[in-house]
Design an enzyme around this catalytic site. Structure first.
Site, mmCIF file in Angstrom:
data_model
loop_
_atom_site.group_PDB
_atom_site.id
_atom_site.type_symbol
_atom_site.label_atom_id
_atom_site.label_comp_id
_atom_site.label_asym_id
_atom_site.label_seq_id
_atom_site.Cartn_x
_atom_site.Cartn_y
_atom_site.Cartn_z
ATOM 1 C CE LYS A 185 -75.040 -39.880 23.815
ATOM 2 N NZ LYS A 185 -76.093 -39.502 23.600
HETATM 3 C C1 LIG Z 1 -72.439 -38.778 18.287
HETATM 4 C C2 LIG Z 1 -73.395 -37.806 19.224
HETATM 5 N N1 LIG Z 1 -72.686 -36.713 19.326
HETATM 6 C C3 LIG Z 1 -74.660 -35.818 19.479
HETATM 7 C C4 LIG Z 1 -75.745 -36.238 20.047
HETATM 8 C C5 LIG Z 1 -76.411 -35.250 20.773
HETATM 9 O O1 LIG Z 1 -76.314 -35.333 21.820
HETATM 10 P P1 LIG Z 1 -78.157 -35.289 22.826
HETATM 11 O O2 LIG Z 1 -78.861 -35.898 22.362
HETATM 12 O O3 LIG Z 1 -77.532 -34.957 23.696
HETATM 13 O O4 LIG Z 1 -78.534 -33.542 22.044
HETATM 14 C C6 LIG Z 1 -75.098 -37.309 20.118
HETATM 15 C C7 LIG Z 1 -76.636 -38.251 20.930
HETATM 16 O O5 LIG Z 1 -76.962 -38.685 20.899
HETATM 17 C C8 LIG Z 1 -74.366 -38.386 19.707
HETATM 18 O O6 LIG Z 1 -74.078 -39.620 19.536
#
Ligand SMILES: Cc1ncc(COP(=O)(O)O)c(C=O)c1O
Length: 390
Positions: A185
């Site tokens: 990210k």
């Molecule tokens: C659109 C979206 N929402 C939520 C998440 C969840 O984030 P995390 O991996 O930090 O739990 C991601 C992670 O890839 C994502 O791409």
């Protein structure tokens, strides 16, 4: 190997983490609040609560908004499963509305139609896919007509701007916004997430929910007779007032993320430059098309997605990806529509009900885009893809 995405760590990041290891509290020290304040200031929100992941951020946002058993929660099929899973975590029903072919985000018209069909909608979770903000004024207007809570999934969109120039996360169009600090990210914390909001009640609830539902006297206590001695809350006293989780982030992660945040503008600038160079390089090709080009000024450019007509190329996506891999180029597909996963099919969702998301998915390919991608690496990516599609 050139991956499709990669974090960037410099000596300042290493020093920030080492400083915590040498001198700091490993968790629950001062870095967490500093990180929260810095993100709140950066996006323009009143409050921020840092948590252990973006998934935890979405889960807690649903809990804090009282999304519960049997409630309808509408989101985009073009997202990572975590967005819809958070509705399932709280016993709600994930529902989907199709995307717009140009923005690849929730299509407000499809959303309005879905709301009309379902009638009662507890929450809407728009996803700023690949870093491009959704049409939030339209989505908020639809949500208000149905009395729905809006939780923005901004996992891809730290640093993105709405058309009015303000930053995603300021919650001008939503009740809460969730971010992720997973290494691919905008900034990396290792794992990490954040919820921003302007609502003090939601903020205080989020703080409790991330730590087992425990109130240490910062909010009104229930068992006053146990809590107080000579007018003061006893130092050790705390109450678990509802069921919460251990979704805390650590000081180690927060120190890394704070250091990364110093570089965010530089990261976003470089991603924009690379995206514009790709747009130029792929303009005019008949079998490959850049996506989201009208949103370049607003996007955080988490991903660069090409739409490739694999059918008319006579080359499957798997073979295309393998051919690029032989050139040392990594690619990925974002996303298999959530409704296509076996678990969601088993809940009764039908991929064919979302023709725009399906068509997009068949042609989608995310190609390398990250801060440290050099001009010559990008030139190699461009030349290899142009050779394959021509
Ligand atoms: C659109 C979206 N929402 C939520 C998440 C969840 O984030 P995390 O991996 O930090 O739990 C991601 C992670 O890839 C994502 O791409």
């Amino acid at each position: 190997m050139i991956p499709y995405g990669r974090h960037y760590i410099d000596e300042a990041d290493v020093a920030a983490v080492v400083a915590v290891l040498r001198h700091g509290a490993l968790t629950q020290g001062p870095r967490i609040a500093e990180f929260e304040e810095a993100v709140a200031r950066y996006v323009g929100a009143k409050y921020a609560v840092a948590v252990s992941s973006g998934t935890a951020a979405l889960h807690l946002a649903c809990l804090a908004a009282n999304v519960g058993l049997g409630d309808n929660v509408i989101t985009s099929p073009n997202t990572f499963v975590a967005t819809a899973n958070c509705a399932l975590y709280v016993g709600a029903k994930p529902q989907f509305a199709d995307i717009d072919a140009e923005t690849l985000n929730l299509d407000p018209q499809c959303l309005a139609a879905k709301c009309k069909e379902l009638k009662k909608i507890r929450a809407i979770i728009p996803v700023h896919f690949a870093g491009l903000p959704c049409d939030m004024p339209s989505i908020r207007a639809i949500a208000d007509r149905h009395g729905s809570v809006v939780i923005e999934d901004a996992a891809h969109a730290l640093g993105a701007r709405y058309p009015d120039g303000t930053r995603v996360g300021n919650c001008a169009y939503s009740h809460m916004t969730a971010f992720s600090f997973h290494p691919v990210k905008a900034i990396a914390a290792g794992e990490g997430g954040m919820i921003t909001t302007n609502d003090e009640k939601l903020y205080r609830r989020l703080l409790r929910l991330r730590s087992h539902g425990i109130n240490k006297g910062t909010d009104p206590l229930i068992r006053q007779e146990d809590a107080y001695e000579q007018g003061e809350v006893k130092r050790w006293y705390h109450e678990m007032q509802e069921i919460g989780f251990n979704y805390r982030i650590t000081d180690i992660q927060s120190a890394l993320a704070l250091s990364q945040l110093q570089k965010l503008e530089k990261f976003i600038e470089r991603r924009l430059k690379l995206a514009l160079a790709y747009d130029d390089a792929f303009a005019g090709l008949s079998k490959a098309h850049p996506t989201q080009i009208t949103g370049r000024r607003f996007s955080a450019h988490h991903l660069y997605v090409l739409q490739i007509d694999f059918d008319s190329l006579g080359l499957s996506r798997a073979k295309f990806m393998s051919a690029l891999r032989e050139e040392g180029i990594g690619t990925q597909v974002h996303y298999i529509p959530v409704v296509s996963h076996p678990y969601y099919r088993s809940l009764g969702h039908k991929p064919d009900s979302f023709p725009v998301a399906q068509k997009y998915y068949r042609q989608a390919l995310s190609i390398p885009l990250y801060y440290a991608l050099t001009d010559s690496e990008q030139a190699h990516v461009i030349a290899s893809i142009r050779r394959l599609v021509q």
